[in-house]
Design a protein around this motif. Structure first.
Motif, PDB file in Angstrom:
ATOM      1  N   GLY A 136       0.795  -1.222   0.000  1.00 50.83           N
ATOM      2  CA  GLY A 136       0.000   0.000   0.000  1.00 50.83           C
ATOM      3  C   GLY A 136       0.826   1.270   0.000  1.00 50.83           C
ATOM      4  O   GLY A 136       0.272   2.366   0.096  1.00 50.83           O
ATOM      5  N   GLY A 137       2.162   1.121  -0.084  1.00 49.66           N
ATOM      6  CA  GLY A 137       3.044   2.276  -0.111  1.00 49.66           C
ATOM      7  C   GLY A 137       3.409   2.827   1.253  1.00 49.66           C
ATOM      8  O   GLY A 137       4.075   3.866   1.352  1.00 49.66           O
ATOM      9  N   VAL A 138       3.000   2.137   2.336  1.00 48.54           N
ATOM     10  CA  VAL A 138       3.304   2.598   3.689  1.00 48.54           C
ATOM     11  C   VAL A 138       4.742   2.220   4.045  1.00 48.54           C
ATOM     12  O   VAL A 138       5.158   1.067   3.866  1.00 48.54           O
ATOM     13  CB  VAL A 138       2.325   1.996   4.708  1.00 48.54           C
ATOM     14  CG1 VAL A 138       2.688   2.427   6.128  1.00 48.54           C
ATOM     15  CG2 VAL A 138       0.896   2.401   4.370  1.00 48.54           C
ATOM     16  N   LEU A 139       5.501   3.193   4.550  1.00 47.28           N
ATOM     17  CA  LEU A 139       6.889   2.960   4.933  1.00 47.28           C
ATOM     18  C   LEU A 139       6.922   2.192   6.255  1.00 47.28           C
ATOM     19  O   LEU A 139       6.594   2.732   7.306  1.00 47.28           O
ATOM     20  CB  LEU A 139       7.621   4.297   5.064  1.00 47.28           C
ATOM     21  CG  LEU A 139       9.136   4.241   5.279  1.00 47.28           C
ATOM     22  CD1 LEU A 139       9.829   3.597   4.086  1.00 47.28           C
ATOM     23  CD2 LEU A 139       9.686   5.646   5.530  1.00 47.28           C
ATOM     24  N   ARG A 140       7.315   0.938   6.207  1.00 53.06           N
ATOM     25  CA  ARG A 140       7.329   0.079   7.382  1.00 53.06           C
ATOM     26  C   ARG A 140       8.706   0.007   8.038  1.00 53.06           C
ATOM     27  O   ARG A 140       8.813  -0.340   9.218  1.00 53.06           O
ATOM     28  CB  ARG A 140       6.894  -1.342   7.000  1.00 53.06           C
ATOM     29  CG  ARG A 140       5.488  -1.440   6.453  1.00 53.06           C
ATOM     30  CD  ARG A 140       4.468  -1.081   7.508  1.00 53.06           C
ATOM     31  NE  ARG A 140       3.092  -1.267   7.031  1.00 53.06           N
ATOM     32  CZ  ARG A 140       2.022  -0.944   7.723  1.00 53.06           C
ATOM     33  NH1 ARG A 140       2.157  -0.419   8.932  1.00 53.06           N
ATOM     34  NH2 ARG A 140       0.811  -1.129   7.230  1.00 53.06           N
ATOM     35  N   LEU A 141       9.742   0.305   7.274  1.00 53.81           N
ATOM     36  CA  LEU A 141      11.111   0.245   7.779  1.00 53.81           C
ATOM     37  C   LEU A 141      11.870   1.397   7.167  1.00 53.81           C
ATOM     38  O   LEU A 141      11.746   1.657   5.960  1.00 53.81           O
ATOM     39  CB  LEU A 141      11.743  -1.086   7.367  1.00 53.81           C
ATOM     40  CG  LEU A 141      12.831  -1.685   8.252  1.00 53.81           C
ATOM     41  CD1 LEU A 141      12.254  -2.059   9.607  1.00 53.81           C
ATOM     42  CD2 LEU A 141      13.434  -2.918   7.585  1.00 53.81           C
ATOM     43  N   GLN A 142      12.656   2.124   7.983  1.00 52.69           N
ATOM     44  CA  GLN A 142      13.366   3.276   7.440  1.00 52.69           C
ATOM     45  C   GLN A 142      14.760   3.411   8.044  1.00 52.69           C
ATOM     46  O   GLN A 142      14.919   3.443   9.264  1.00 52.69           O
ATOM     47  CB  GLN A 142      12.566   4.559   7.663  1.00 52.69           C
ATOM     48  CG  GLN A 142      12.014   4.772   9.059  1.00 52.69           C
ATOM     49  CD  GLN A 142      11.151   6.013   9.149  1.00 52.69           C
ATOM     50  OE1 GLN A 142      11.474   7.057   8.568  1.00 52.69           O
ATOM     51  NE2 GLN A 142      10.035   5.927   9.856  1.00 52.69           N
ATOM     52  N   ALA A 199      14.389  -5.230  20.616  1.00 51.74           N
ATOM     53  CA  ALA A 199      13.230  -5.034  21.481  1.00 51.74           C
ATOM     54  C   ALA A 199      12.262  -4.054  20.829  1.00 51.74           C
ATOM     55  O   ALA A 199      12.668  -3.178  20.061  1.00 51.74           O
ATOM     56  CB  ALA A 199      13.669  -4.497  22.845  1.00 51.74           C
ATOM     57  N   GLY A 200      10.996  -4.183  21.166  1.00 50.32           N
ATOM     58  CA  GLY A 200       9.993  -3.259  20.660  1.00 50.32           C
ATOM     59  C   GLY A 200       8.613  -3.863  20.762  1.00 50.32           C
ATOM     60  O   GLY A 200       8.462  -5.089  20.816  1.00 50.32           O
ATOM     61  N   VAL A 201       7.614  -3.011  20.820  1.00 49.12           N
ATOM     62  CA  VAL A 201       6.233  -3.477  20.769  1.00 49.12           C
ATOM     63  C   VAL A 201       5.978  -4.065  19.390  1.00 49.12           C
ATOM     64  O   VAL A 201       6.459  -3.556  18.375  1.00 49.12           O
ATOM     65  CB  VAL A 201       5.257  -2.315  21.052  1.00 49.12           C
ATOM     66  CG1 VAL A 201       3.816  -2.760  20.871  1.00 49.12           C
ATOM     67  CG2 VAL A 201       5.469  -1.774  22.458  1.00 49.12           C
ATOM     68  N   SER A 202       5.248  -5.159  19.342  1.00 52.75           N
ATOM     69  CA  SER A 202       4.957  -5.826  18.077  1.00 52.75           C
ATOM     70  C   SER A 202       4.391  -4.837  17.058  1.00 52.75           C
ATOM     71  O   SER A 202       3.570  -3.987  17.385  1.00 52.75           O
ATOM     72  CB  SER A 202       3.949  -6.953  18.315  1.00 52.75           C
ATOM     73  OG  SER A 202       3.665  -7.645  17.133  1.00 52.75           O
ATOM     74  N   GLY A 203       4.850  -4.951  15.808  1.00 53.09           N
ATOM     75  CA  GLY A 203       4.344  -4.106  14.736  1.00 53.09           C
ATOM     76  C   GLY A 203       5.137  -2.852  14.480  1.00 53.09           C
ATOM     77  O   GLY A 203       4.666  -1.943  13.793  1.00 53.09           O
ATOM     78  N   ASN A 204       6.370  -2.786  14.991  1.00 53.44           N
ATOM     79  CA  ASN A 204       7.187  -1.594  14.807  1.00 53.44           C
ATOM     80  C   ASN A 204       8.378  -1.822  13.879  1.00 53.44           C
ATOM     81  O   ASN A 204       9.388  -1.131  13.976  1.00 53.44           O
ATOM     82  CB  ASN A 204       7.663  -1.064  16.164  1.00 53.44           C
ATOM     83  CG  ASN A 204       6.625  -0.202  16.834  1.00 53.44           C
ATOM     84  OD1 ASN A 204       6.554   1.002  16.627  1.00 53.44           O
ATOM     85  ND2 ASN A 204       5.779  -0.836  17.628  1.00 53.44           N
TER      86      ASN A 204
END
Length: 514
Positions: free
Chosen positions: A270-276, A291-296
């Motif tokens: 969908g063009g959403v930047l998921r990793l940068q 570490a991180g909350v799921s979905g980050n």
């Protein structure tokens, strides 16, 4: 039956074919208390709560609510008797507002506008009474996980819940969000709501419950006042033996560079930047925890490092045992088969979708990704006898139960499925291990085993990238910890610098406290 108890379950039995999930369970929960229920995978606690919420009928036994016998023929009966349940995976419609989600399924007649107006007034009252402040007009898709959980609790209270079942409520929360939830539980208790808390996190049981029930093998094996027990005792009661808990460990020196990621970025369909702009190094003989909350962005990072997803931006550099390096980027793609040849093993986050073929027998799943192993082949074909013998050896070494290589992969418990995958990926002494959520849905006995095997692999010189939402796991195993939030790395801490507060701030993309 006593009116002092909000819930009384007596002699509850439940069978699913040959599986006797609940065996004469007796449980009494005092009104206005927080009552914990713990047990290994398959202990029967989720089945018992499903019976209480009307998902399943009990084969035998009685249920009493507030001292009166009841028949729960479905969730509508449970709700009518004041029972609500907040599931581990939230049951919310992303594109609806908070108010619309709360009302959904509880509308009054055809005049929806009147239902919404009345619901808004009731929601405001509940927010004030229980301290669950949420913008009723906010779209659910735009809310953080901690707020979504408040919405689920409000939804249950809106339906009149006086007894609230929480299933693994902190699995996707930061430490700060967990503390906020604990304050909510204290308020619920003070207002007379009875809470049943299902969790595998024993520290949380000790922190917030008044009493705890331990289940094993479908039966209740202990019932304790929380103030009179310890984490060690509960762990031993759960598994039937003493458990060696993973402890803090000294930081180790780095070996040679094995894998380097530079400037990784990735957009979804969908063009959403998921990793940068993600960069990190993996060195021999160290565990790098993510570490991180799921979905980050953790899942996307694992998919790129394992080449399950092609790179869009950035590059990977893999150093072989002879010191030569290969590079992978958008114009020079890699693939999982090539990575295995270079000594990179991958234990995926989703064992059912990516780690196993559930319809395969165990020995067939033990070959996935390694069917070209010359030791297993007879001419162009896999030698079934040799492969089955190898699987039996793996099952023995990694304590996979039952020891039946001909059993379908779907028939093993989650912990034993995970150990089968670990056996497959560990036995070839990989140079690099990429491992995601290694103990998700796994009981405490299997957690102990899995942690020990990861540490042994690290001690043998493997470079390990460990992705986990369990901060205890990250803190226990990692030599170095990077934190992800919003698809970026927001900080890096050495083992000796890290604690839950500092990691929680970075998980929330906040400044680390000095």
């Amino acid at each position: 039956m006593s009116p002092d108890f909000a819930v009384e379950l007596s002699g509850i039995h439940k069978r699913f074919g040959a599986v006797h999930a609940n065996r004469g369970v007796n449980l009494a929960v005092r009104r206005g208390s927080v009552h914990g229920i713990v047990g290994e995978n398959g202990a029967g606690k989720s089945t018992l709560m499903s019976i209480l919420y009307g998902f399943y009928p009990a084969d035998e036994g009685r249920i009493a609510i507030d001292g009166e016998a009841v028949a729960l023929r479905g969730t509508h009966d449970a709700i009518a008797h004041g029972i609500g349940m907040v599931h581990q995976h939230f049951m919310l419609v992303d594109r609806f507002t908070v108010l619309e989600n709360v009302v959904l399924g509880a509308e009054q007649g055809f005049a929806l506008s009147k239902s919404l107006a009345a619901a808004r007034r009731e929601l405001q009252r509940l927010e004030q009474e229980f301290g669950l402040m949420v913008d009723p007009d906010a779209r659910v898709s735009e809310l953080p996980v901690g707020v979504l959980q408040r919405v689920e609790i409000l939804k249950a209270l809106f339906r009149g819940a006086r007894i609230l079942i929480l299933d693994e409520p902190t699995g996707v929360l930061t430490p700060q969000e967990t503390e906020a939830l604990f304050r909510v539980l204290a308020t619920l208790k003070a207002r007379g709501v009875t809470v049943l808390l299902i969790t595998h996190k024993l520290k949380e049981i000790l922190a917030v419950t008044d009493r705890v029930t331990v289940m094993r093998g479908g039966s209740v094996v202990a019932d304790r006042e929380t103030a009179q027990t310890t984490e060690a005792e509960l762990a031993e009661l759960m598994v039937g033996r003493q458990v060696q808990r993973s402890g803090a460990r000294a930081a180790r020196g780095r070996g040679e560079l094995r894998l380097q990621a530079q400037g990784l970025a990735w957009r979804d369909a969908g063009g959403v930047l998921r990793l940068q702009d993600v960069s990190l190094d993996l060195h021999a003989g160290e565990i790098v925890g993510v570490a991180g909350v799921s979905g980050n962005g953790q899942s996307e990072l694992l998919a790129l490092l394992s080449t399950l997803q092609p790179l869009q931006q950035g590059r990977l550099r893999i150093v072989g045992d002879d010191g030569t390096a290969i590079e992978i980027d958008a114009t020079h793609p890699g693939n999982p088969h090539r990575l295995r040849e270079l000594g990179i093993a991958h234990v995926p986050e989703d064992r059912h979708r990516l780690g196993l073929v559930l319809g395969f027998e165990a020995w067939e799943s033990s070959l996935l990704g390694y069917v070209d192993d010359a030791a297993l082949r007879r001419g162009p074909f896999v030698d079934g006898g040799t492969a089955r013998a190898q699987c039996r050896q793996m099952m023995e070494e990694f304590d996979v139960r039952p020891r039946n290589e001909r059993l379908a992969s779907s028939k093993f418990s989650g912990g034993n499925q995970q150990k089968l995958i670990l056996a497959r990926e560990f036995r070839r002494a990989p140079r690099v291990l990429l491992i995601g959520q290694p103990t998700r849905g796994v009981d405490i006995g299997a957690i102990e085993f899995i942690h020990r095997r990861i540490a042994l692999l690290r001690d043998a010189g493997c470079a390990v990238l460990l992705v986990s939402t369990e901060l205890d796991e990250i803190l226990a195993l990692s030599d170095r910890i990077v934190v992800m939030s919003g698809g970026r790395i927001t900080g890096e801490l050495a083992h000796d610098e890290a604690d839950e507060t500092r990691l929680g701030c970075l998980m929330g993309d906040a400044r680390v406290l000095s």
